[in-house]
Design an enzyme around this catalytic site. Structure first.
Site, PDB file in Angstrom:
ATOM      1  N   ASP A 133       0.838  -1.188   0.000  1.00 27.18           N
ATOM      2  CA  ASP A 133       0.000   0.000   0.000  1.00 27.18           C
ATOM      3  C   ASP A 133       0.877   1.243   0.000  1.00 27.18           C
ATOM      4  O   ASP A 133       1.645   1.469   0.939  1.00 27.18           O
ATOM      5  CB  ASP A 133      -0.921  -0.004   1.228  1.00 27.18           C
ATOM      6  CG  ASP A 133      -2.043   1.022   1.113  1.00 27.18           C
ATOM      7  OD1 ASP A 133      -2.371   1.418  -0.014  1.00 27.18           O
ATOM      8  OD2 ASP A 133      -2.603   1.412   2.155  1.00 27.18           O
ATOM      9  N   PHE A 135       1.370   5.603  -0.563  1.00 30.87           N
ATOM     10  CA  PHE A 135       0.857   6.806   0.117  1.00 30.87           C
ATOM     11  C   PHE A 135       1.175   7.975  -0.806  1.00 30.87           C
ATOM     12  O   PHE A 135       2.023   8.797  -0.521  1.00 30.87           O
ATOM     13  CB  PHE A 135       1.576   6.917   1.478  1.00 30.87           C
ATOM     14  CG  PHE A 135       1.129   8.020   2.389  1.00 30.87           C
ATOM     15  CD1 PHE A 135      -0.195   8.173   2.753  1.00 30.87           C
ATOM     16  CD2 PHE A 135       2.071   8.895   2.923  1.00 30.87           C
ATOM     17  CE1 PHE A 135      -0.584   9.184   3.631  1.00 30.87           C
ATOM     18  CE2 PHE A 135       1.703   9.901   3.809  1.00 30.87           C
ATOM     19  CZ  PHE A 135       0.367  10.053   4.161  1.00 30.87           C
ATOM     20  N   HIS A 140      -3.776  14.042   0.308  1.00 30.99           N
ATOM     21  CA  HIS A 140      -4.021  13.165   1.454  1.00 30.99           C
ATOM     22  C   HIS A 140      -2.871  13.248   2.452  1.00 30.99           C
ATOM     23  O   HIS A 140      -3.088  13.355   3.667  1.00 30.99           O
ATOM     24  CB  HIS A 140      -4.203  11.724   0.967  1.00 30.99           C
ATOM     25  CG  HIS A 140      -4.408  10.724   2.063  1.00 30.99           C
ATOM     26  ND1 HIS A 140      -5.494  10.755   2.918  1.00 30.99           N
ATOM     27  CD2 HIS A 140      -3.657   9.653   2.444  1.00 30.99           C
ATOM     28  CE1 HIS A 140      -5.412   9.746   3.782  1.00 30.99           C
ATOM     29  NE2 HIS A 140      -4.303   9.070   3.515  1.00 30.99           N
ATOM     30  N   ARG A 149       0.138  16.026  12.984  1.00 31.52           N
ATOM     31  CA  ARG A 149       1.388  16.667  13.387  1.00 31.52           C
ATOM     32  C   ARG A 149       1.295  18.181  13.482  1.00 31.52           C
ATOM     33  O   ARG A 149       2.188  18.818  14.014  1.00 31.52           O
ATOM     34  CB  ARG A 149       2.517  16.288  12.413  1.00 31.52           C
ATOM     35  CG  ARG A 149       2.969  14.850  12.516  1.00 31.52           C
ATOM     36  CD  ARG A 149       4.240  14.612  11.703  1.00 31.52           C
ATOM     37  NE  ARG A 149       4.047  14.919  10.291  1.00 31.52           N
ATOM     38  CZ  ARG A 149       3.553  14.055   9.404  1.00 31.52           C
ATOM     39  NH1 ARG A 149       3.187  12.849   9.799  1.00 31.52           N
ATOM     40  NH2 ARG A 149       3.412  14.390   8.139  1.00 31.52           N
ATOM     41  N   GLU A 206     -11.312   4.018   2.706  1.00 34.49           N
ATOM     42  CA  GLU A 206     -10.278   4.732   1.957  1.00 34.49           C
ATOM     43  C   GLU A 206     -10.491   4.478   0.472  1.00 34.49           C
ATOM     44  O   GLU A 206     -10.507   3.319   0.029  1.00 34.49           O
ATOM     45  CB  GLU A 206      -8.867   4.292   2.369  1.00 34.49           C
ATOM     46  CG  GLU A 206      -8.424   4.880   3.693  1.00 34.49           C
ATOM     47  CD  GLU A 206      -6.937   4.731   3.953  1.00 34.49           C
ATOM     48  OE1 GLU A 206      -6.389   5.524   4.732  1.00 34.49           O
ATOM     49  OE2 GLU A 206      -6.330   3.812   3.368  1.00 34.49           O
ATOM     50  N   GLU A 208      -9.240   4.132  -2.908  1.00 35.73           N
ATOM     51  CA  GLU A 208      -7.958   3.836  -3.544  1.00 35.73           C
ATOM     52  C   GLU A 208      -8.187   3.088  -4.854  1.00 35.73           C
ATOM     53  O   GLU A 208      -9.287   2.662  -5.162  1.00 35.73           O
ATOM     54  CB  GLU A 208      -7.067   2.979  -2.627  1.00 35.73           C
ATOM     55  CG  GLU A 208      -6.795   3.586  -1.263  1.00 35.73           C
ATOM     56  CD  GLU A 208      -5.644   2.915  -0.534  1.00 35.73           C
ATOM     57  OE1 GLU A 208      -4.791   2.289  -1.205  1.00 35.73           O
ATOM     58  OE2 GLU A 208      -5.592   3.015   0.701  1.00 35.73           O
ATOM     59  N   ASP A 240      -9.579   0.382   1.145  1.00 35.97           N
ATOM     60  CA  ASP A 240      -8.648  -0.114   2.161  1.00 35.97           C
ATOM     61  C   ASP A 240      -9.171   0.338   3.532  1.00 35.97           C
ATOM     62  O   ASP A 240      -8.719   1.340   4.091  1.00 35.97           O
ATOM     63  CB  ASP A 240      -7.242   0.412   1.891  1.00 35.97           C
ATOM     64  CG  ASP A 240      -6.188  -0.354   2.673  1.00 35.97           C
ATOM     65  OD1 ASP A 240      -6.464  -1.502   3.048  1.00 35.97           O
ATOM     66  OD2 ASP A 240      -5.102   0.198   2.898  1.00 35.97           O
ATOM     67  N   ARG A 244      -9.200   4.001  12.483  1.00 39.54           N
ATOM     68  CA  ARG A 244      -8.309   5.126  12.747  1.00 39.54           C
ATOM     69  C   ARG A 244      -7.811   5.175  14.191  1.00 39.54           C
ATOM     70  O   ARG A 244      -6.675   5.589  14.439  1.00 39.54           O
ATOM     71  CB  ARG A 244      -9.023   6.443  12.399  1.00 39.54           C
ATOM     72  CG  ARG A 244      -9.462   6.553  10.953  1.00 39.54           C
ATOM     73  CD  ARG A 244      -8.293   6.473  10.000  1.00 39.54           C
ATOM     74  NE  ARG A 244      -8.714   6.738   8.618  1.00 39.54           N
ATOM     75  CZ  ARG A 244      -7.926   6.633   7.573  1.00 39.54           C
ATOM     76  NH1 ARG A 244      -6.667   6.243   7.733  1.00 39.54           N
ATOM     77  NH2 ARG A 244      -8.366   6.890   6.354  1.00 39.54           N
ATOM     78  N   GLN A 247      -5.219   2.414  14.485  1.00 36.87           N
ATOM     79  CA  GLN A 247      -4.058   2.808  13.684  1.00 36.87           C
ATOM     80  C   GLN A 247      -3.232   3.896  14.385  1.00 36.87           C
ATOM     81  O   GLN A 247      -1.996   3.835  14.416  1.00 36.87           O
ATOM     82  CB  GLN A 247      -4.547   3.312  12.318  1.00 36.87           C
ATOM     83  CG  GLN A 247      -3.440   3.700  11.360  1.00 36.87           C
ATOM     84  CD  GLN A 247      -4.008   4.204  10.027  1.00 36.87           C
ATOM     85  OE1 GLN A 247      -5.217   4.185   9.798  1.00 36.87           O
ATOM     86  NE2 GLN A 247      -3.129   4.658   9.155  1.00 36.87           N
ATOM     87  N   LYS A 260      -5.327  -1.758   9.814  1.00 34.23           N
ATOM     88  CA  LYS A 260      -5.523  -1.870   8.371  1.00 34.23           C
ATOM     89  C   LYS A 260      -5.698  -3.312   7.886  1.00 34.23           C
ATOM     90  O   LYS A 260      -6.273  -3.527   6.821  1.00 34.23           O
ATOM     91  CB  LYS A 260      -4.303  -1.278   7.645  1.00 34.23           C
ATOM     92  CG  LYS A 260      -3.963   0.134   8.011  1.00 34.23           C
ATOM     93  CD  LYS A 260      -4.870   1.140   7.364  1.00 34.23           C
ATOM     94  CE  LYS A 260      -4.517   1.335   5.921  1.00 34.23           C
ATOM     95  NZ  LYS A 260      -5.314   2.419   5.303  1.00 34.23           N
ATOM     96  N   THR A 264      -9.500  -5.580   3.150  1.00 34.48           N
ATOM     97  CA  THR A 264      -9.244  -4.703   2.015  1.00 34.48           C
ATOM     98  C   THR A 264     -10.113  -5.199   0.869  1.00 34.48           C
ATOM     99  O   THR A 264      -9.929  -6.319   0.398  1.00 34.48           O
ATOM    100  CB  THR A 264      -7.761  -4.731   1.610  1.00 34.48           C
ATOM    101  OG1 THR A 264      -6.953  -4.303   2.703  1.00 34.48           O
ATOM    102  CG2 THR A 264      -7.502  -3.838   0.414  1.00 34.48           C
ATOM    103  N   THR A 357      -4.851   6.606  -0.407  1.00 26.31           N
ATOM    104  CA  THR A 357      -6.097   7.348  -0.539  1.00 26.31           C
ATOM    105  C   THR A 357      -5.975   8.425  -1.616  1.00 26.31           C
ATOM    106  O   THR A 357      -5.051   9.239  -1.604  1.00 26.31           O
ATOM    107  CB  THR A 357      -6.477   7.994   0.804  1.00 26.31           C
ATOM    108  OG1 THR A 357      -6.596   6.963   1.782  1.00 26.31           O
ATOM    109  CG2 THR A 357      -7.783   8.741   0.702  1.00 26.31           C
ATOM    110  N   GLU A 371     -10.361  12.700   6.617  1.00 25.99           N
ATOM    111  CA  GLU A 371     -10.191  14.035   6.043  1.00 25.99           C
ATOM    112  C   GLU A 371     -11.512  14.794   5.970  1.00 25.99           C
ATOM    113  O   GLU A 371     -11.570  15.990   6.287  1.00 25.99           O
ATOM    114  CB  GLU A 371      -9.581  13.923   4.647  1.00 25.99           C
ATOM    115  CG  GLU A 371      -8.154  13.396   4.622  1.00 25.99           C
ATOM    116  CD  GLU A 371      -7.674  13.169   3.203  1.00 25.99           C
ATOM    117  OE1 GLU A 371      -7.229  14.144   2.572  1.00 25.99           O
ATOM    118  OE2 GLU A 371      -7.760  12.023   2.721  1.00 25.99           O
TER     119      GLU A 371
END
Length: 423
Positions: A133, A135, A140, A149, A206, A208, A240, A244, A247, A260, A264, A357, A371
């Protein structure tokens, strides 16, 4: 012949995802204990490739006498590479053409080969040996960085130099329509308490897409960036699913695990890169310029509109919650594959690697509830109700469809319904 001029003797509705210009590959079962059989989709029918092969319809030099369509998965066919894929596509275009009598005028063979989709069960079309997977959406990545962060460094500096990825769980890749049991796991402790344990309170989808590997590479021998396309058969829609809260607690320092790996979901039909060729578009400009092993001569994406719908259990109709597009992908499929193998990692036919995503720049183009609700800080409307994260009974429906000149090249749907956690 131009794509728009292609016509099949099989009646195909104007809005169908599966006209003769598409011909995606899948695997089906007729019901009961019948063995799985490879197929392509044409309108509301599945063309049984095993039956077509047994009838001698694949008479080209690579496929004549080949057992690849008498397997229970597509892996053997994938491993044969682009020359065999092109030969199969040319043969299928010919035998399904409005001007070709071989199937059109042979009622017995036609009934044997063309099976109504209403009479079949779609299965996972490949044996997935490994699943990676990535990113690769900058939107995203930036949004997740802001959420977790803060605004100082929303995207880590390394992100713009290499396609970030982690190794996923192949055993829990499942076919569209399979129910999703809400996972259990640990979550962040509150204050001085022990970590929470129980059903996930932040279950998410997600949006994808997954690329399917054709011929692989030998261990220790990387795939050159400008040869990478020859190793990619096609694309599927992927959800996917993500817990959260699980995770967020487990991710540092090694990345996602139980948040995760529980499920899937992929759509049943693989749309080939050949079918997607008319929808290529320029990929985003990359700054800084990528290192030489990621610098490609043909830096392209595909213009694939994507939608996410949610149908709560108490509502009769689904509601759209997001619209995005594959073209927003920062790191291309070929860059992902080249990076995956640059250390000598060997890929095999049927391996799967996902985009991550697929969020876009607009508020409505965000590809997950994390999001859309900014990690549950706000609610979004879903019909006559609202959501922060998925609730039991919610059905999530992903769909993707390219719009051509008078025809579509679509992927069908990728669906899953959330069931309560086990006691």
């Amino acid at each position: 012949m131009a794509q728009a001029q292609l016509r099949s003797f099989v009646e195909v509705a104007p809005g169908s995802h599966f006209p003769i210009q598409n011909l995606p590959f899948g695997v089906f079962r007729r019901g009961g204990e019948q063995p799985p059989r490879p197929a392509v989709a044409i309108g509301d029918f599945a063309l049984d490739l095993a039956a077509a092969s047994e009838a001698g319809l694949f008479d080209g030099p690579l496929l004549s006498g080949s057992p690849c369509f008498r397997q229970e998965t597509l892996n053997m066919f994938l491993g044969m590479g682009r020359p065999a894929w092109k030969e199969a596509r040319a043969t299928l275009h010919k035998i399904l053409s409005a001007d070709e009598p071989i199937l059109r005028d042979n009622e017995a063979l036609r009934k044997k080969c063309l099976v109504p989709m209403s009479d079949i069960e779609m299965l996972l079309p490949i044996t997935v040996g490994d699943y990676t997977d990535f990113f690769c959406s900058v939107h995203h990545a930036r949004n997740c960085g802001f959420i977790f962060r803060g605004p100082q460094t929303p995207i880590n500096p390394n992100w713009f130099h290499l396609p970030i990825a982690y190794h996923g769980r192949a055993s829990s890749v499942i076919i569209s329509g399979t129910d999703i049991v809400r996972p259990k796991g640990q979550g962040h402790p509150t204050g001085d308490s022990k970590p929470y344990f129980g059903p996930s309170k932040k279950l998410d989808f997600e949006l994808e897409m997954a690329a399917i590997v054709g011929p692989g590479n030998k261990l220790g021998k990387p795939i050159d960036i400008n040869d990478a396309e020859e190793h990619i058969f096609g694309l599927m829609i992927m959800n996917d699913w993500s817990a959260r809260d699980i995770q967020a607690w487990e991710t540092i320092p090694l990345g996602p695990f139980l948040g995760k790996s529980f499920s899937t979901t992929v759509s049943p039909w693989i749309v080939t890169l050949d079918a997607l060729k008319p929808f290529t578009c320029d990929a985003p400009k990359q700054e800084p310029e990528p290192l030489p092993y990621l610098a490609e001569k043909n830096h392209v994406n595909y213009d694939i509109p994507l939608e996410v719908w949610i149908k709560p259990k108490e509502q009769s109709e689904p509601s759209m919650v997001a619209k995005s597009n594959f073209k927003h992908l920062y790191w291309t499929l070929t860059q992902q594959l080249a990076h995956h193998t640059v250390n000598g990692c060997n890929l095999r036919p049927g391996d799967m690697f996902a985009t991550g995503t697929l969020s876009g720049p607009e508020p409505e183009s965000l590809g997950c509830l994390l999001e859309l609700t900014w990690n549950g800080q706000k609610e979004i409307p879903v019909g006559n109700s609202t959501r922060k994260f998925l609730e039991d009974g919610d059905e999530v429906i992903l769909t993707a469809c390219c719009k051509g000149d008078g025809y579509n090249v679509g992927f069908g749907t990728c669906t899953g319904k959330v069931l309560p956690a086990l006691p």
